[in-house]
Motif scaffolding. Sequence first.
Motif, PDB file in Angstrom:
ATOM      1  N   GLY A 166      -4.312   4.018  -1.272  1.00  0.00           N
ATOM      2  CA  GLY A 166      -4.256   2.791  -0.479  1.00  0.00           C
ATOM      3  C   GLY A 166      -3.783   1.551  -1.207  1.00  0.00           C
ATOM      4  O   GLY A 166      -4.017   0.441  -0.740  1.00  0.00           O
ATOM      5  N   TYR A 167      -3.097   1.713  -2.329  1.00  0.00           N
ATOM      6  CA  TYR A 167      -2.545   0.552  -3.026  1.00  0.00           C
ATOM      7  C   TYR A 167      -1.111   0.349  -2.574  1.00  0.00           C
ATOM      8  O   TYR A 167      -0.330   1.307  -2.512  1.00  0.00           O
ATOM      9  CB  TYR A 167      -2.628   0.744  -4.544  1.00  0.00           C
ATOM     10  CG  TYR A 167      -4.058   0.816  -5.031  1.00  0.00           C
ATOM     11  CD1 TYR A 167      -4.848  -0.332  -5.093  1.00  0.00           C
ATOM     12  CD2 TYR A 167      -4.632   2.026  -5.387  1.00  0.00           C
ATOM     13  CE1 TYR A 167      -6.164  -0.261  -5.509  1.00  0.00           C
ATOM     14  CE2 TYR A 167      -5.948   2.107  -5.803  1.00  0.00           C
ATOM     15  CZ  TYR A 167      -6.703   0.957  -5.865  1.00  0.00           C
ATOM     16  OH  TYR A 167      -8.016   1.028  -6.267  1.00  0.00           O
ATOM     17  N   ASN A 168      -0.765  -0.902  -2.274  1.00  0.00           N
ATOM     18  CA  ASN A 168       0.592  -1.163  -1.782  1.00  0.00           C
ATOM     19  C   ASN A 168       1.613  -0.981  -2.900  1.00  0.00           C
ATOM     20  O   ASN A 168       1.257  -0.859  -4.072  1.00  0.00           O
ATOM     21  CB  ASN A 168       0.680  -2.539  -1.114  1.00  0.00           C
ATOM     22  CG  ASN A 168       0.591  -3.679  -2.107  1.00  0.00           C
ATOM     23  OD1 ASN A 168       1.116  -3.603  -3.203  1.00  0.00           O
ATOM     24  ND2 ASN A 168      -0.076  -4.753  -1.720  1.00  0.00           N
ATOM     25  N   GLY A 169       2.894  -0.969  -2.519  1.00  0.00           N
ATOM     26  CA  GLY A 169       3.975  -0.634  -3.445  1.00  0.00           C
ATOM     27  C   GLY A 169       4.018  -1.452  -4.715  1.00  0.00           C
ATOM     28  O   GLY A 169       4.132  -0.900  -5.811  1.00  0.00           O
ATOM     29  N   SER A 170       3.918  -2.774  -4.599  1.00  0.00           N
ATOM     30  CA  SER A 170       4.040  -3.619  -5.791  1.00  0.00           C
ATOM     31  C   SER A 170       2.836  -3.447  -6.713  1.00  0.00           C
ATOM     32  O   SER A 170       2.972  -3.407  -7.935  1.00  0.00           O
ATOM     33  CB  SER A 170       4.217  -5.090  -5.403  1.00  0.00           C
ATOM     34  OG  SER A 170       3.081  -5.560  -4.706  1.00  0.00           O
TER      35      SER A 170
END
Length: 198
Positions: A166-170
């Motif tokens: 659940g960590y976004n791309g950046s």
Amino acid sequence: MPRLRALQPQSAGGSPAGDASPIDPQQLREGAEELLVRKLRSRSLSLSEARLVLRGYERESSRLDPAVIDEVIDDFCRRGYLDDAILAGQLVTSGVERKGQGRVALSRALAQRGIPRDVIDAALDELPDDDADRALEYARTKARSMARLDGDTALRRLMGQLARRGYNGSVAMTAAKAALSEVTSGRPTSGVRFVESD
């Protein structure tokens, strides 16, 4: 919790085979409450999940009326047996501490349990804004096992693992690069060491 009574199976010599008399509504409700208590003993339920349990309860071809389901849910909420806000807080804590999940994964997990959006948002608002720190901590635990892979493959795999949590791309990219950099720094670029001789 409501007083538990064992449900007695209908004996062979019980009511006649052709008896079509409906079950007493109070008995039906008590049986449904007992089932809900048993479910709650093994796992916390959201209001939505509890409602599904009650809707699915059937005894002698009788089901609870929707109004009775609402009454049972309200009663269990008043007694503190059902509370979406408390459940959401527990799931967020567990997701962060035991699974290293980020906000996206936490939000998805809570929604799958039928917790309303406003309750999810309130639970996530209680989290410190440290997704980047949690992502880096998780990435560090995985980076060592990828040290033998080439840089691009290791980065791609580690970012994939972070994204699934659940960590976004950046955030995933930054954490993966930092963790892999830490693993490779401090070790020689080749397996051969040259030592000065006297």
